[in-house]
Design a protein around this motif. Structure first.
Motif, mmCIF file in Angstrom:
data_model
loop_
_atom_site.group_PDB
_atom_site.id
_atom_site.type_symbol
_atom_site.label_atom_id
_atom_site.label_comp_id
_atom_site.label_asym_id
_atom_site.label_seq_id
_atom_site.Cartn_x
_atom_site.Cartn_y
_atom_site.Cartn_z
ATOM 1 N N ALA A 31 0.849 -1.195 0.000
ATOM 2 C CA ALA A 31 0.000 0.000 0.000
ATOM 3 C C ALA A 31 0.881 1.241 0.000
ATOM 4 O O ALA A 31 2.032 1.195 0.410
ATOM 5 C CB ALA A 31 -0.895 0.015 1.233
ATOM 6 N N HIS A 32 0.330 2.341 -0.468
ATOM 7 C CA HIS A 32 0.984 3.656 -0.407
ATOM 8 C C HIS A 32 2.337 3.684 -1.112
ATOM 9 O O HIS A 32 3.307 4.192 -0.566
ATOM 10 C CB HIS A 32 1.162 4.114 1.053
ATOM 11 C CG HIS A 32 -0.107 4.552 1.680
ATOM 12 N ND1 HIS A 32 -0.483 5.865 1.726
ATOM 13 C CD2 HIS A 32 -1.095 3.865 2.281
ATOM 14 C CE1 HIS A 32 -1.639 5.967 2.330
ATOM 15 N NE2 HIS A 32 -2.034 4.770 2.676
ATOM 16 N N HIS A 33 2.415 3.153 -2.304
ATOM 17 C CA HIS A 33 3.667 3.215 -3.050
ATOM 18 C C HIS A 33 3.476 4.107 -4.268
ATOM 19 O O HIS A 33 2.793 3.761 -5.216
ATOM 20 C CB HIS A 33 4.133 1.822 -3.468
ATOM 21 C CG HIS A 33 4.668 1.049 -2.322
ATOM 22 N ND1 HIS A 33 3.838 0.381 -1.450
ATOM 23 C CD2 HIS A 33 5.915 0.879 -1.877
ATOM 24 C CE1 HIS A 33 4.573 -0.185 -0.522
ATOM 25 N NE2 HIS A 33 5.841 0.097 -0.752
ATOM 26 N N GLY A 34 4.057 5.238 -4.204
ATOM 27 C CA GLY A 34 4.060 6.192 -5.287
ATOM 28 C C GLY A 34 5.308 7.027 -5.114
ATOM 29 O O GLY A 34 5.970 6.965 -4.089
ATOM 30 N N GLY A 35 5.651 7.756 -6.085
ATOM 31 C CA GLY A 35 6.840 8.579 -5.918
ATOM 32 C C GLY A 35 7.115 9.426 -7.130
ATOM 33 O O GLY A 35 6.523 9.259 -8.182
ATOM 34 N N GLY A 36 8.046 10.338 -6.952
ATOM 35 C CA GLY A 36 8.488 11.170 -8.056
ATOM 36 C C GLY A 36 7.517 12.256 -8.439
ATOM 37 O O GLY A 36 7.578 12.773 -9.555
ATOM 38 N N TYR A 44 9.729 8.791 -14.800
ATOM 39 C CA TYR A 44 10.403 9.156 -13.552
ATOM 40 C C TYR A 44 9.569 8.707 -12.348
ATOM 41 O O TYR A 44 10.080 8.118 -11.393
ATOM 42 C CB TYR A 44 10.621 10.673 -13.549
ATOM 43 C CG TYR A 44 11.237 11.251 -12.305
ATOM 44 C CD1 TYR A 44 12.616 11.213 -12.108
ATOM 45 C CD2 TYR A 44 10.447 11.859 -11.337
ATOM 46 C CE1 TYR A 44 13.185 11.764 -10.967
ATOM 47 C CE2 TYR A 44 11.005 12.414 -10.195
ATOM 48 C CZ TYR A 44 12.376 12.364 -10.015
ATOM 49 O OH TYR A 44 12.942 12.903 -8.891
ATOM 50 N N GLN A 45 8.257 8.973 -12.392
ATOM 51 C CA GLN A 45 7.374 8.619 -11.294
ATOM 52 C C GLN A 45 7.279 7.104 -11.113
ATOM 53 O O GLN A 45 7.306 6.601 -9.988
ATOM 54 C CB GLN A 45 5.985 9.216 -11.518
ATOM 55 C CG GLN A 45 5.973 10.722 -11.424
ATOM 56 C CD GLN A 45 4.649 11.324 -11.822
ATOM 57 O OE1 GLN A 45 3.707 10.630 -12.214
ATOM 58 N NE2 GLN A 45 4.555 12.654 -11.730
ATOM 59 N N MET A 46 7.186 6.370 -12.207
ATOM 60 C CA MET A 46 7.104 4.911 -12.115
ATOM 61 C C MET A 46 8.397 4.309 -11.576
ATOM 62 O O MET A 46 8.364 3.360 -10.791
ATOM 63 C CB MET A 46 6.753 4.297 -13.474
ATOM 64 C CG MET A 46 5.334 4.605 -13.931
ATOM 65 S SD MET A 46 4.048 4.137 -12.735
ATOM 66 C CE MET A 46 4.285 2.387 -12.618
#
Length: 68
Positions: A31-36, A44-46
């Protein structure tokens, strides 16, 4: 009857109400995995998202290869 234990890993996004992952028996729920989000670039985000997932999985002795 076999009793399965449930383990919750600490969050990494500052939201203490939700673990970064929960291990229930042979299953791992992420859960809660996002970034960039500091850039408007999906690649970049992936990359940041998958790096975070890899770190969380490593904390429970798993890898991306264990995902379905």
């Amino acid at each position: 009857m076999e009793i399965k234990m449930i383990s919750r890993m600490p969050t990494h996004c500052g939201d203490e109400t939700c673990s970064s992952c929960v291990v229930a028996g042979d299953y791992i729920f992420l859960a809660h995995h996002g970034g960039g989000q500091d850039k408007e670039d999906i690649i970049y985000q992936m990359r940041h998202t998958f790096e975070g997932m890899k770190k969380t999985l490593a904390s429970v002795n798993a890898t991306l290869d264990d995902m379905v």
